[in-house]
Design a protein around this motif. Structure first.
Motif, mmCIF file in Angstrom:
data_model
loop_
_atom_site.group_PDB
_atom_site.id
_atom_site.type_symbol
_atom_site.label_atom_id
_atom_site.label_comp_id
_atom_site.label_asym_id
_atom_site.label_seq_id
_atom_site.Cartn_x
_atom_site.Cartn_y
_atom_site.Cartn_z
ATOM 1 N N VAL A 239 -9.994 15.790 -1.196
ATOM 2 C CA VAL A 239 -10.959 14.719 -1.467
ATOM 3 C C VAL A 239 -11.673 14.365 -0.173
ATOM 4 C CG1 VAL A 239 -9.272 12.817 -1.227
ATOM 5 C CG2 VAL A 239 -11.339 12.465 -2.583
ATOM 6 N N SER B 280 6.985 17.520 8.517
ATOM 7 C CA SER B 280 6.905 18.432 7.372
ATOM 8 C C SER B 280 5.469 18.486 6.898
ATOM 9 C CB SER B 280 7.786 17.935 6.222
ATOM 10 O OG SER B 280 9.138 18.033 6.575
ATOM 11 N N ILE B 281 4.931 19.679 6.804
ATOM 12 C CA ILE B 281 3.594 19.842 6.219
ATOM 13 C C ILE B 281 3.799 20.136 4.746
ATOM 14 C CG2 ILE B 281 1.534 21.288 6.192
ATOM 15 C CD1 ILE B 281 1.695 21.360 9.221
ATOM 16 N N SER C 53 -10.006 2.097 -2.314
ATOM 17 C CA SER C 53 -9.483 3.347 -1.765
ATOM 18 C C SER C 53 -10.055 4.546 -2.502
ATOM 19 C CB SER C 53 -7.965 3.329 -1.924
ATOM 20 O OG SER C 53 -7.438 4.619 -1.718
ATOM 21 N N ALA C 54 -10.150 5.650 -1.780
ATOM 22 C CA ALA C 54 -10.559 6.916 -2.393
ATOM 23 C C ALA C 54 -9.553 7.369 -3.437
ATOM 24 C CB ALA C 54 -10.699 7.983 -1.318
ATOM 25 N N ASN D 20 2.504 8.242 5.971
ATOM 26 C CA ASN D 20 1.197 8.869 6.193
ATOM 27 C C ASN D 20 1.251 9.868 7.347
ATOM 28 O OD1 ASN D 20 0.262 5.709 5.318
ATOM 29 N ND2 ASN D 20 -0.502 7.442 4.164
ATOM 30 N N ARG E 188 4.127 17.682 -1.855
ATOM 31 C CA ARG E 188 4.578 16.317 -2.163
ATOM 32 C C ARG E 188 4.009 15.932 -3.523
ATOM 33 N NH1 ARG E 188 2.838 11.521 1.934
ATOM 34 N NH2 ARG E 188 0.785 11.968 1.057
ATOM 35 N N VAL F 121 -4.660 19.684 6.783
ATOM 36 C CA VAL F 121 -3.497 19.155 7.508
ATOM 37 C C VAL F 121 -3.248 20.000 8.772
ATOM 38 C CG1 VAL F 121 -1.026 18.642 7.379
ATOM 39 C CG2 VAL F 121 -2.473 18.277 5.370
ATOM 40 N N TYR G 3 0.071 1.497 -7.334
ATOM 41 C CA TYR G 3 -0.792 1.148 -6.196
ATOM 42 C C TYR G 3 -2.246 1.492 -6.518
ATOM 43 C CZ TYR G 3 -3.419 2.255 -1.994
ATOM 44 O OH TYR G 3 -4.420 2.367 -1.069
ATOM 45 N N ASN H 161 -9.244 8.381 4.525
ATOM 46 C CA ASN H 161 -7.963 8.259 5.241
ATOM 47 C C ASN H 161 -8.155 7.640 6.624
ATOM 48 O OD1 ASN H 161 -7.563 10.277 3.079
ATOM 49 N ND2 ASN H 161 -5.527 10.456 3.975
ATOM 50 N N LYS I 70 0.785 -1.239 0.000
ATOM 51 C CA LYS I 70 0.000 0.000 0.000
ATOM 52 C C LYS I 70 0.816 1.288 0.000
ATOM 53 C CE LYS I 70 -0.199 0.495 4.912
ATOM 54 N NZ LYS I 70 -0.361 1.715 5.599
ATOM 55 N N ASP J 16 0.141 14.445 -4.639
ATOM 56 C CA ASP J 16 -0.966 14.713 -3.717
ATOM 57 C C ASP J 16 -2.110 15.420 -4.430
ATOM 58 O OD1 ASP J 16 -0.160 13.581 -1.355
ATOM 59 O OD2 ASP J 16 0.815 15.396 -0.592
ATOM 60 N N TYR K 155 3.203 9.885 11.298
ATOM 61 C CA TYR K 155 4.330 10.834 11.346
ATOM 62 C C TYR K 155 4.139 11.812 12.501
ATOM 63 C CZ TYR K 155 8.655 12.578 9.455
ATOM 64 O OH TYR K 155 9.994 12.871 9.296
ATOM 65 N N TYR L 135 -10.710 12.142 7.192
ATOM 66 C CA TYR L 135 -10.038 11.213 8.112
ATOM 67 C C TYR L 135 -11.083 10.366 8.828
ATOM 68 C CZ TYR L 135 -5.948 13.950 7.015
ATOM 69 O OH TYR L 135 -4.931 14.568 6.343
ATOM 70 N N CYS M 145 -3.722 20.667 2.284
ATOM 71 C CA CYS M 145 -4.664 19.766 1.600
ATOM 72 C C CYS M 145 -5.823 19.352 2.502
ATOM 73 C CB CYS M 145 -3.939 18.497 1.157
ATOM 74 S SG CYS M 145 -2.712 18.772 -0.118
HETATM 75 N N1 UFG Z 1 1.196 14.964 4.797
HETATM 76 C C1 UFG Z 1 2.060 15.880 5.319
HETATM 77 N N2 UFG Z 1 3.196 15.432 5.923
HETATM 78 C C2 UFG Z 1 3.484 14.109 6.046
HETATM 79 C C3 UFG Z 1 2.582 13.167 5.507
HETATM 80 C C4 UFG Z 1 1.443 13.631 4.889
HETATM 81 O O1 UFG Z 1 1.831 17.088 5.223
HETATM 82 O O2 UFG Z 1 4.528 13.779 6.596
HETATM 83 C C5 UFG Z 1 -0.041 15.427 4.159
HETATM 84 C C6 UFG Z 1 -0.182 14.995 2.716
HETATM 85 O O3 UFG Z 1 0.471 15.908 1.879
HETATM 86 C C7 UFG Z 1 -1.687 14.985 2.559
HETATM 87 C C8 UFG Z 1 -2.205 14.584 3.940
HETATM 88 O O4 UFG Z 1 -1.145 14.855 4.822
HETATM 89 O O5 UFG Z 1 -2.146 16.264 2.270
HETATM 90 C C9 UFG Z 1 -2.563 13.119 4.048
HETATM 91 O O6 UFG Z 1 -1.469 12.347 3.582
HETATM 92 P P1 UFG Z 1 -1.377 10.769 3.811
HETATM 93 O O7 UFG Z 1 -0.088 10.316 3.213
HETATM 94 O O8 UFG Z 1 -1.618 10.439 5.238
HETATM 95 O O9 UFG Z 1 -2.629 10.217 3.013
HETATM 96 P P2 UFG Z 1 -3.003 10.383 1.461
HETATM 97 O O10 UFG Z 1 -4.253 11.183 1.430
HETATM 98 O O11 UFG Z 1 -1.883 10.840 0.646
HETATM 99 O O12 UFG Z 1 -3.213 8.874 1.045
HETATM 100 C C10 UFG Z 1 -4.074 8.054 1.748
HETATM 101 C C11 UFG Z 1 -3.578 6.623 1.732
HETATM 102 C C12 UFG Z 1 -3.633 6.065 0.350
HETATM 103 C C13 UFG Z 1 -4.984 6.271 -0.233
HETATM 104 C C14 UFG Z 1 -5.372 7.704 -0.185
HETATM 105 C C15 UFG Z 1 -6.764 7.895 -0.686
HETATM 106 O O13 UFG Z 1 -2.251 6.560 2.200
HETATM 107 O O14 UFG Z 1 -3.406 4.699 0.433
HETATM 108 O O15 UFG Z 1 -5.315 8.166 1.159
HETATM 109 O O16 UFG Z 1 -7.203 9.190 -0.567
HETATM 110 F F1 UFG Z 1 -4.973 5.866 -1.507
#
Ligand code: UFG
Length: 341
Positions: free
Chosen positions: A305, A219-220, A127-128, A202, A298, A275, A152, A182, A87, A301, A206, A236, A232
């Motif tokens: 959603v 890091s944001i 997944s979304a 994720n 990142r 965030v 993925y 999430n 994943k 991203d 973190y 959740y 973003c």
């Molecule tokens: N983020 C940070 N700092 C970090 C990690 C994440 O700022 O260290 C931010 C990301 O940029 C994003 C938000 O936090 O805006 C959430 O990030 P995650 O990595 O926790 O989750 P994602 O939304 O990127 O992805 C998750 C799952 C995926 C799934 C997706 C579906 O990890 O498996 O949601 O929306 F596909």
């Protein structure tokens, strides 16, 4: 076949272990199959401690068809919840074949073996991510899927399609794909939770590892997005609420309440959280200060959603219940338990 018995593949992992607990609490028998490639026995032990049930566990790779078939011969389940998959989005871009081989092979084995051994109901963990950068928000199940931007994400779309086509062709099968937003937080007992290996990818792990002093600084990723505070927006969903959606999905099929033989449901809260808002909530409910900084965006991203959950609310009779405050408290309680703080 035993209607109230469920095989949970990937049941030692984060979502699988919480789902096993909720299934058992709801009166189902559970068999866990997992190759522990991204988990360990602590997830299974946690399920056993919370429920007081000596849940059977089989160490098996779902890609190993012969070994996996043995699970079907040995246990009398009529339903399968298939979590077992890789994943990590970034890793899947770097090594797509690893993802296609594992995620598709294991899922095709599940479907083949269900047919071969006469098992009826399957829930697939989607997944979304299938919505990508959606044109309309919140997303409903009818919102068009966007071309995947990672292997993925592509495996999630492909497995949804494999399930849809299989159910259409093989009348013995019924299936539900749950599109998770999430998943965050941990069980209220703090005996099970998310245990990422290495540096967490994720946000919430973190955050909790930064609070625990394992990571220096969160890091944001981006504060210049077109959102109110520039970060973003995501939906959740508490892990226990998410687990309960699986119980609702399995019950729907077992009780023959499904309207179609293949159905798709969004599993989220319906609420968009930034965030910054998540970080502030974590700080407030746990009464601590988090070391964080703004970093560049990142790659990959999406800006925003979140889910329209009407269908799940009305059809599954399920809705997210646990307030975000409690979820963020549980995430920290779990990190403290794991680190013995
Ligand atoms: N983020 C940070 N700092 C970090 C990690 C994440 O700022 O260290 C931010 C990301 O940029 C994003 C938000 O936090 O805006 C959430 O990030 P995650 O990595 O926790 O989750 P994602 O939304 O990127 O992805 C998750 C799952 C995926 C799934 C997706 C579906 O990890 O498996 O949601 O929306 F596909």
């Amino acid at each position: 076949m035993k209607k109230n018995c469920v095989l949970v593949s990937g049941g030692a992992g984060y979502i699988g272990s919480h789902t096993a607990v909720e299934l058992i609490t709801a009166g189902f028998d559970v068999v866990i199959a997992d190759n522990l490639s991204n988990s360990d026995m602590s997830g299974v032990e946690g399920v056993r401690r919370i429920t007081g049930v000596d849940v059977p566990f089989v160490n098996v790779d779902c890609c190993d068809r012969e070994a996996f078939a043995e699970v079907f011969r040995r246990y009398d389940f009529d339903s399968v919840i298939h979590f077992a998959a890789y994943k990590a989005v970034g890793e899947s871009v770097a090594d797509p074949m690893k993802y296609y081989r594992n995620n598709l092979t294991s899922f095709m084995n599940v479907i083949d073996l269900m047919r071969e051994y006469g098992r009826s109901n399957i829930v697939f963990s989607s997944s979304a991510t299938v919505y990508g950068e959606a044109d309309e928000l919140p997303v409903t199940e009818q919102t068009p899927r966007k071309p995947a931007t990672s292997a993925y994400g592509n495996t999630k779309q492909m497995c949804e399609d494999i399930l849809r086509d299989s159910v259409a062709a093989y009348s013995s099968l019924k299936g539900i794909a749950l599109r998770y937003f999430n998943p965050v937080g941990a069980h209220p007992s703090a005996l099970i939770g998310e245990l990422p290996r290495g540096v967490p990818q994720n946000l919430v792990p973190y955050i909790t590892q930064t609070a625990a002093g394992i990571r220096e600084c969160l890091s944001i990723f981006g504060d210049d997005y077109p959102t109110e505070d520039g970060s973003c927006l995501r939906d959740y969903i508490d892990i226990v609420d998410l687990a309960k959606a699986h119980v609702a999905a399995i019950s729907r099929m077992v009780e023959q309440k499904n309207k179609e033989r293949y159905e798709v449901f969004n599993v989220g809260t319906g609420r968009a959280v930034s965030v910054f808002e998540l970080v502030r909530t974590f700080e407030r409910v746990n009464d601590l200060k988090l070391n964080y900084k703004v970093a560049p965006r990142r790659a990959g991203d999406v800006v925003a959603v979140w889910a329209d959950t009407t269908l799940a609310n009305e059809e599954l009779g399920w809705q997210a219940e646990r307030p975000l405050d409690e979820t963020m408290r549980s995430a920290w309680a779990w990190e403290k338990y794991v680190r013995k703080l």
